[in-house]
Each structure stands twice: as C-alpha cells, then as structure tokens.
Design a protein around this motif. Structure first.
Motif, short mmCIF file in Angstrom:
data_model
loop_
_atom_site.label_atom_id
_atom_site.label_comp_id
_atom_site.label_asym_id
_atom_site.label_seq_id
_atom_site.Cartn_x
_atom_site.Cartn_y
_atom_site.Cartn_z
N ARG A 1 57.31 -29.89 49.18
CA ARG A 1 57.85 -31.14 48.65
C ARG A 1 56.56 -31.62 47.98
O ARG A 1 55.19 -31.60 48.58
CB ARG A 1 58.01 -32.00 49.79
CG ARG A 1 59.50 -31.55 50.68
CD ARG A 1 59.69 -32.76 51.53
NE ARG A 1 60.99 -32.27 52.33
CZ ARG A 1 61.38 -33.06 53.45
NH1 ARG A 1 60.74 -34.17 53.93
NH2 ARG A 1 62.46 -32.61 53.65
N ASP A 2 56.82 -32.44 46.70
CA ASP A 2 55.85 -33.21 46.18
C ASP A 2 55.18 -34.23 46.97
O ASP A 2 56.07 -34.85 47.68
CB ASP A 2 56.15 -33.53 44.71
CG ASP A 2 56.38 -32.40 43.81
OD1 ASP A 2 55.86 -31.45 44.29
OD2 ASP A 2 57.18 -32.64 42.87
N GLY A 3 54.10 -34.72 46.88
CA GLY A 3 53.54 -35.90 47.47
C GLY A 3 53.13 -35.77 48.95
O GLY A 3 52.72 -36.76 49.43
N VAL A 4 53.24 -34.44 49.83
CA VAL A 4 52.90 -34.43 50.78
C VAL A 4 51.43 -34.03 51.03
O VAL A 4 50.74 -34.44 51.90
CB VAL A 4 53.84 -33.20 51.67
CG1 VAL A 4 53.28 -33.02 52.96
CG2 VAL A 4 55.34 -33.43 51.62
N VAL A 5 50.97 -33.15 50.11
CA VAL A 5 49.60 -32.93 50.04
C VAL A 5 48.93 -33.65 48.63
O VAL A 5 49.41 -33.60 47.69
CB VAL A 5 49.41 -31.50 50.15
CG1 VAL A 5 47.93 -31.04 49.90
CG2 VAL A 5 49.91 -30.74 51.47
N THR A 6 47.65 -34.10 48.71
CA THR A 6 46.92 -34.37 47.63
C THR A 6 45.46 -33.78 47.80
O THR A 6 45.04 -33.60 48.84
CB THR A 6 46.75 -36.17 47.64
OG1 THR A 6 46.06 -36.35 49.13
CG2 THR A 6 47.87 -36.98 47.71
#
Length: 239
Positions: A211-216
């Motif tokens: 999923r996008d936005g879980v890891v930065t």
C-alpha cells in the motif's frame, strides 16, 4: 537456524536451506583447499568435506561470514529453470545426512523488536506461504506450467497470491530468513485449493509493501557495491 531442531527437516527439505547449510559447512572446514568460492564439485568430494566438519565451529562463525553464506545461497537460486548442479548434489540422501549436524548446530542471534503500526503478514515457513495462497488464491496454470515443472519436476495446478486481495487486508508481506531457507523452490501443496504453489523470486528478510503511504523515505539512498576482493560495503562517495 535460530528456531531450533524442530525446523531442521524444513531447512533440509528446501534447496536454499541445503545450499546455505553446505556453505556453512565449507566455512567451518579445516581443508585448506575448501572455501565458499573453492568448492568440491563431485558427490564423493562433497561428502569428504562435510563429514569432517566440526559443528562446534558454527557458533563461532562471525556474522559477516554467515551473511556471505546466505548471500551465496541467494545468488544461485533458480526458480524458472532446472536446479543448479550443486542443488542436485545437496539433495542426495547421504549428502542431506551429512548436512543434518550442521543444520542442527545453533548460531547465536540477537532478537530485535520492530515498533510499527502496519499490518504485516509474516512468512516463517512453507505453511505460512501456503495459507496466504489458500486464503487469497490466484490460479496461474499456464504461465507457471513449464517454469515450475523445470524447478520442481512436477506438473500441478499452480497458484500464487492475489496481491490485490492481499493488499485489502495487509499493508505488507514479510519473508523471514528462516522462511527463505525452508520454503522457496519446492512444490508446496495447498489445502483449500486443488493444486500447489512455489515461493519464488524473494530475498531473505524481504518485505513487499502493498500500500502507498505506509512507508516513507526520509533520506538519500546509500549506494552499496560488492567486488571480487571485498564484501558488500557503502560506496565512498555515497551519502
């Protein structure tokens, strides 16, 4: 090898686990002409080296050498073609028997705790992968037929996870080092579906973020390089 004797059959039942155990044996060998990169190439020569390994030396191996042994097992993984000649050697029953004391030896590890909120599915062995595929099945009978026949020698109805469906319930899927050494490259039967699966193309301790936005990423990447005369190390000019 940090989970104890109960996992030894799984490790020795997997091509990557056997390759890793053989690498550890070569590192512990007293033979002057044997190392990770100068390896015995015949059945009798492999047995002659492994039968003489003092398994007490396994616990004394530096972490860097164990990682080299693991890295070489990854480098020679084959998921889309017939097994490597050494994989065939290490699958012979008397070689498996010679590898068993090495696989049973305990190396010291330092447990770590990850403090995070994402929902992560962890694969610690073949059963975990089979459960993931059974729960989120995606049939691939045509696209994997010839590849995984070459790898496993079996004609089966093949399945992989439906990653879109997995992403609805989990943020990521993580393959542990033990999972890597016990699951890839073999036909894993399914329970809820009529067929089997193969775990292929993963690295040990890899995490697939779904999923996008879980890891930065908060910093510049560090470039690493391995050469013939030194192990993996950061590039001198890399951040």
């Amino acid at each position: 090898m940090d989970r104890g004797l109960a996992t030894v059959p799984q490790l020795l039942g997997c091509p990557r686990g056997r390759f890793f155990a053989a690498n550890v044996g070569y590192l512990c060998s007293d033979e002057e002409q044997v190392s990770l990169h100068f390896r015995p190439r015949t059945h009798d020569a492999v047995l002659a080296v492994l039968d003489k390994v003092d398994v007490r030396a396994v616990a004394a191996l530096p972490e860097a050498e164990l990682l080299d042994a693991l890295g070489l097992a990854v480098d020679f993984a084959r998921y889309w073609q017939p097994p490597d000649e050494e994989d065939l050697l290490f699958a012979h029953p008397d070689v498996v028997a010679a590898l068993r004391p090495i696989a049973q030896a305990r190396a010291r590890v330092r447990p770590v705790r990850v403090h995070s909120t994402p929902r992560v599915y962890e694969i610690g062995g073949p059963a975990d992968w089979a459960h993931l595929v059974d729960t989120y099945p995606f049939p691939v009978p045509a696209s994997r037929r010839s590849d995984w026949y070459s790898t496993t020698g079996e004609h089966l109805d093949w399945f992989i996870p439906d990653w879109v469906a997995v992403a609805a319930d989990f943020d990521a899927v993580h393959l542990t080092v033990h999972g890597y050494l016990s699951a890839p490259g073999v036909a894993i039967p399914l329970v809820a579906n009529s067929g089997a699966t193969v775990l292929a193309g993963w690295d040990p301790d890899a995490t697939f973020w779904l999923r996008d936005g879980v890891v930065t990423i908060d910093d510049e990447p560090t470039e690493w390089r391995r050469t013939s005369d030194r192990p993996w190390a950061p590039e001198p000019n890399s951040p």
